[in-house]
Enzyme design. Structure first.
Site, short mmCIF file in Angstrom:
data_model
loop_
_atom_site.label_atom_id
_atom_site.label_comp_id
_atom_site.label_asym_id
_atom_site.label_seq_id
_atom_site.Cartn_x
_atom_site.Cartn_y
_atom_site.Cartn_z
N ILE A 1 0.83 -1.20 0.00
CA ILE A 1 0.00 0.00 0.00
C ILE A 1 0.86 1.26 0.00
O ILE A 1 0.54 2.24 -0.66
CB ILE A 1 -0.94 -0.01 1.22
CG1 ILE A 1 -1.96 -1.14 1.09
CG2 ILE A 1 -1.69 1.33 1.34
CD1 ILE A 1 -2.76 -1.38 2.35
N THR B 1 -1.26 -8.01 0.32
CA THR B 1 0.09 -7.61 0.68
C THR B 1 0.67 -8.65 1.63
O THR B 1 0.04 -9.67 1.92
CB THR B 1 0.11 -6.23 1.38
OG1 THR B 1 -0.51 -6.37 2.68
CG2 THR B 1 -0.65 -5.19 0.56
N TYR C 1 -0.58 -7.65 17.07
CA TYR C 1 -0.84 -6.81 15.90
C TYR C 1 -2.07 -5.94 16.12
O TYR C 1 -2.04 -4.73 15.84
CB TYR C 1 -1.03 -7.69 14.67
CG TYR C 1 -1.30 -6.90 13.41
CD1 TYR C 1 -0.28 -6.25 12.73
CD2 TYR C 1 -2.60 -6.80 12.90
CE1 TYR C 1 -0.54 -5.51 11.59
CE2 TYR C 1 -2.87 -6.06 11.75
CZ TYR C 1 -1.83 -5.42 11.10
OH TYR C 1 -2.09 -4.68 9.97
#
Length: 270
Positions: A20, A200, A172
């Site tokens: 991104i 990704t 995360y």
């Protein structure tokens, strides 16, 4: 999405060497912005700039490369000093660099859990240090590239480095919740955005299939456009403003997170 020119804008994109971040840099540059591409190493940043020059009509003078390994906070400080010295008028900071938390609990040389540092603390420090350079002109802003997974997260105030109980998904999610909460800080105009589940390196945390990085980047670039009015502290799910997790809207949580972050990056909490 509006395709107005961004030729007067200077934008720093962290993590601009792939995914991104690379596509965000590409779209900004194609619309005329001066783009500061950050990579973990100088070689990666230069290679990213060379790819853009080779595959677009972007002028080389629009691209400036910087490097800093966010697993080392002293490198973040050096990056901030460099950017501020060379670009004292910064219109937009895109806090995009991120990693998936590793399977095993990992601590940086600074003593922080690696995902919490790379995904949040480094961006917190960078934003604070660049605050004087970030323009107060209309449209000046910080865009935090967050994640819908912030809704599943919780900040372990007494153990933010998760030394007692660690899972990669929880680590995360905590880092993304912190980044989303940080957008509500009143020192700078900021928003956070979930760009969509993209194909990704982070995809395995979400699903088996995702949209292209270019599609996700378009949701980031839109928020960099001064023609797009934003609400300070707002959270966007792709192109739509929605309510974030409740914790991200609480003043008490914002203040508590700032205090914790100041402590962890060895800044004065005053």
């Amino acid at each position: 999405m509006s395709y107005s020119t961004l030729s007067s804008r200077t934008v720093l994109v962290t993590g601009a060497t792939s995914g991104i971040g690379q596509e965000t840099a590409r779209q900004l540059a194609e619309r005329g912005a001066t783009v500061l591409l950050h990579g973990r190493t100088a070689e990666e940043a230069r290679a990213a700039a060379d790819r853009l020059i080779a595959t677009t009509d972007v002028e080389p003078r629009q691209l400036h490369t910087y490097s800093a390994d966010f697993a080392h906070l002293d490198k973040v400080e050096t990056l901030a000093r460099q950017v501020a010295a060379e670009h004292p008028h910064l219109d937009v900071l895109v806090n995009n660099a991120g990693i998936a938390a590793p399977e095993r609990h990992t601590v940086t040389a600074d003593g922080n859990e690696v995902a919490f540092q790379v995904n949040f603390l480094a961006h917190y420090l960078l934003t604070c240090l660049l605050e004087p350079a970030l323009t107060s002109d209309p449209g000046g802003r910080v865009v935090n590239v967050s994640s819908a997974l912030h809704r599943t997260g919780s900040i372990q105030w007494s153990d933010p480095n998760r030394t007692r109980r660690y899972t990669r998904v929880a680590a995360y999610a905590q880092s993304q919740l912190a980044l989303t909460v940080f957008a509500a800080d009143q020192r700078v105009t900021a928003v956070s955005v979930h760009p969509g589940v993209c194909d990704t390196a982070l995809l395995p945390l979400y699903a088996h299939k995702g949209i292209s990085p270019a599609e996700g980047a378009a949701n980031v670039v839109r928020l960099c456009d001064p023609a797009v009015e934003i609400v300070n502290g707002a959270y966007y799910d792709r192109a739509t403003r929605v309510e974030p997790a409740q914790a991200a809207t609480e003043d008490r949580t914002v203040k508590r997170l700032n205090k914790l972050a100041d402590l962890l990056v060895s800044r004065s909490a005053a």
